[in-house]
Design an enzyme around this catalytic site. Structure first.
Site: not given
Ligand code: GSY
Length: 160
Positions: A82, A91, A94, A96
Site C-alpha cells: 500500500r 489502493r 485498506d 479499517d
Molecule cells: O475506506 C476504505 C477504502 N475505500 C473504499 C472501500 O473499501 N470500498 C469502496 N467501495 N470504496 C472505497 N473508497 C475508499 S477510500
C-alpha cells in the site's frame, strides 16, 4: 480480551489473494480471526472514477490496545504494498477498524467507532453478516438498523 470488527478493502492487484493474505497475517499478529463475511464487489466511494473494490468484514479477538491494533492494520497494508498517494484513491489494501468493543475514542490518530460507518453500504453490508446485532455505542442502534437507515446508493454485490 477485546472484540474488534475490521473492514478490508482492495481495488488494485489480485484483490482476492490480497484479502486472503491480509486475513492470514492479521490472524498471526492481531489475534484470532473468529468470523469473516463473504466478499463483496463494491462501487468506489469517495472518488468514484476508479476500479471497484472487493470488501470483506472480519471479527478479531485481540489483546492489542486500539492504537496497537491500528499499527498492526497499517503494517498489514504496508505488507500488501500500500502506498498512501491520494485521499480516497485506489489502493492494494485498506484495513479499517470499524468497532472495538463498545469503545468511543476521538484522537488525532484514531476515531472509534469509524466515523463514516453509518454512511457506507460497502462497510455495513459485509458487517451485518457477522455483527447484525452489535450495537453502535454512540448512535445506540444495531448494525442491522444502521444498514436499514443508510441512504448510500452505491452498488454492493455479493461475489460467488
Ligand atoms: O475506506 C476504505 C477504502 N475505500 C473504499 C472501500 O473499501 N470500498 C469502496 N467501495 N470504496 C472505497 N473508497 C475508499 S477510500
Amino acid at each position: 480480551m477485546s472484540t474488534a470488527y475490521l473492514l478490508l478493502g482492495s481495488n488494485l492487484g489480485n484483490r482476492t489473494t490480497i484479502l486472503r493474505e491480509a486475513i492470514d497475517y492479521l490472524n498471526a499478529t492481531a489475534g484470532n480471526v473468529v468470523a469473516a463475511s463473504a466478499l463483496y464487489e463494491t462501487a468506489a466511494w469517495g472518488l468514484e472514477d476508479q476500479p471497484a473494490f472487493l470488501n470483506q468484514a472480519i471479527c478479531v479477538q485481540t489483546t492489542l490496545l486500539p492504537l496497537q491494533l491500528l499499527e498492526t492494520c497499517q503494517a498489514t497494508e504496508q505488507r500488501a504494498g500500500r502506498e498512501r498517494l491520494i485521499r480516497w484513491g485506489a489502493r492494494t489494501l485498506d484495513v479499517d477498524i470499524l468497532l472495538y468493543d463498545d469503545l468511543v475514542l476521538n484522537t488525532a490518530r484514531l476515531i472509534l467507532p469509524h466515523p463514516r460507518l453509518p454512511e457506507r453500504r460497502f462497510a455495513l453490508v459485509p458487517l451485518v453478516e457477522i455483527a447484525a446485532d452489535v450495537m453502535h455505542p454512540v448512535l445506540e442502534k444495531t448494525v442491522a438498523e444502521l444498514l436499514a437507515e443508510c441512504t448510500d446508493t452505491l452498488k454492493v454485490t455479493l461475489t460467488k
